[in-house]
Design an enzyme around this catalytic site. Structure first.
Site, PDB file in Angstrom:
ATOM      1  N   ARG A   1       7.934  68.540  11.331  1.00 49.49           N
ATOM      2  CA  ARG A   1       7.934  68.324   9.795  1.00 49.49           C
ATOM      3  C   ARG A   1       6.776  68.791   9.252  1.00 49.49           C
ATOM      4  NH1 ARG A   1       9.389  63.757  12.774  1.00 49.49           N
ATOM      5  NH2 ARG A   1      11.622  63.157  12.621  1.00 49.49           N
TER       6      ARG A   1
ATOM      7  N   LYS B   1       4.919  58.196  13.103  1.00 52.48           N
ATOM      8  CA  LYS B   1       5.465  56.724  13.145  1.00 52.48           C
ATOM      9  C   LYS B   1       5.028  56.004  14.408  1.00 52.48           C
ATOM     10  CE  LYS B   1       9.532  58.230  10.287  1.00 52.48           C
ATOM     11  NZ  LYS B   1      10.916  58.288  10.220  1.00 52.48           N
TER      12      LYS B   1
ATOM     13  N   HIS C   1      11.757  72.377   5.973  1.00 52.90           N
ATOM     14  CA  HIS C   1      12.857  71.853   6.742  1.00 52.90           C
ATOM     15  C   HIS C   1      13.889  72.716   7.218  1.00 52.90           C
ATOM     16  CE1 HIS C   1      12.491  67.537   7.917  1.00 52.90           C
ATOM     17  NE2 HIS C   1      13.750  67.602   7.828  1.00 52.90           N
TER      18      HIS C   1
ATOM     19  N   ARG D   1      12.685  73.956  10.433  1.00 53.82           N
ATOM     20  CA  ARG D   1      13.050  72.904  11.373  1.00 53.82           C
ATOM     21  C   ARG D   1      14.290  73.088  11.745  1.00 53.82           C
ATOM     22  NH1 ARG D   1      11.230  67.916  13.077  1.00 53.82           N
ATOM     23  NH2 ARG D   1      12.722  66.069  13.056  1.00 53.82           N
TER      24      ARG D   1
ATOM     25  N   HIS E   1      13.410  62.819  17.242  1.00 54.57           N
ATOM     26  CA  HIS E   1      14.700  62.191  16.566  1.00 54.57           C
ATOM     27  C   HIS E   1      14.568  60.526  17.339  1.00 54.57           C
ATOM     28  CE1 HIS E   1      16.811  65.347  14.469  1.00 54.57           C
ATOM     29  NE2 HIS E   1      15.912  64.843  13.810  1.00 54.57           N
TER      30      HIS E   1
ATOM     31  N   TYR F   1      23.368  69.390  14.765  1.00 52.94           N
ATOM     32  CA  TYR F   1      23.287  70.538  15.030  1.00 52.94           C
ATOM     33  C   TYR F   1      24.315  71.517  15.798  1.00 52.94           C
ATOM     34  CZ  TYR F   1      18.484  69.708  13.103  1.00 52.94           C
ATOM     35  OH  TYR F   1      17.652  69.605  12.106  1.00 52.94           O
TER      36      TYR F   1
END
Length: 235
Positions: free
Chosen positions: A87, A111, A181, A184, A207, A216
């Protein structure tokens, strides 16, 4: 609400809130029935992410000219973004210590979780040129830890990188809307098209849930259907 210009997704969310509210009222004994129970939600058309073809990616990555510090830096950033699918927030927070050119990978933290993502040779070469030849010229403070810095020697911002993306999109003459993005999404779809398994892609993208990665597969299926319709003589 649809007649007022609201999207189907907005109406569906609103309806879900109303149903939950009346279910609570019903449970509390304040109403005897849920008046929204029989209301059918509008069908939401799922939008799949925009991706670039391999040729469009190649054209886009060719735009930064490695003739000055800015060109070398921009080339390294774009190559890294497509090589890893990270990202833009992760790109701008990368430190020099997160890069291992000898082993050919980057360490990305997001995160509270860390992941290791490999780099292809062209990306490694672009990063070598930038880190060894250009970054020392740009950094004004010897204690600056940022991998990518702006022309003032300070950490690259998300807004600054966004402008770079838009500049090279216009320069390449690509009509598709390109955002960080987009690269990405393209990274994930191109890996999937070339045989990568979904779990590996999930890990590289960071993810938490495989369902986020499964979108995808729908993009790839849609692409194959388009190819079939255009190429099959009886389609």
């Amino acid at each position: 609400m649809l007649s007022r210009g609201k999207s189907a997704a907005s109406v569906t969310r609103f309806l879900a809130s109303v149903k939950s509210f009346y279910n609570f009222q019903l449970f509390s004994g304040k109403v005897k029935c849920n008046p929204a129970k029989g209301v059918v939600a509008a069908k939401v058309e799922r939008k799949y992410p925009e991706i670039l073809t391999s040729k469009e990616v190649e054209l886009f990555l060719e735009q930064p000219q490695c003739v000055d510090a800015k060109g070398f830096r921009d080339h390294a950033m774009l190559e890294l973004l497509y090589a890893t699918g990270i990202r833009v927030s992760e790109l701008t927070t990368l430190d020099l210590a997160d890069l291992n050119l000898a082993a050919g990978f980057i360490r990305c933290s997001s995160k509270g979780k860390e992941r290791i993502i490999p780099l292809y040779r062209t990306a490694v070469k672009a990063l070598q040129d930038y880190v060894w030849r250009v970054r020392p010229q740009l950094v004004s403070d010897a204690e600056e830890t940022a991998l990518f810095v702006n022309m003032n020697g300070e950490r690259m911002s998300r807004q600054g990188f966004w402008k770079i993306i838009k500049y090279y999109q216009e320069k390449a003459g690509i009509e598709k809307e390109i955002t960080p993005h987009t690269l990405r999404h393209s990274f994930a779809v191109h890996l999937l098209e070339n045989g990568a398994d979904l779990r590996s892609i999930q890990e590289m993208l960071g993810h938490a849930d495989i369902s986020s990665t499964q979108i995808y597969t729908h993009v790839v299926k849609g692409h194959l259907k388009d190819v079939y319709q255009k190429a099959h003589p009886r389609a």
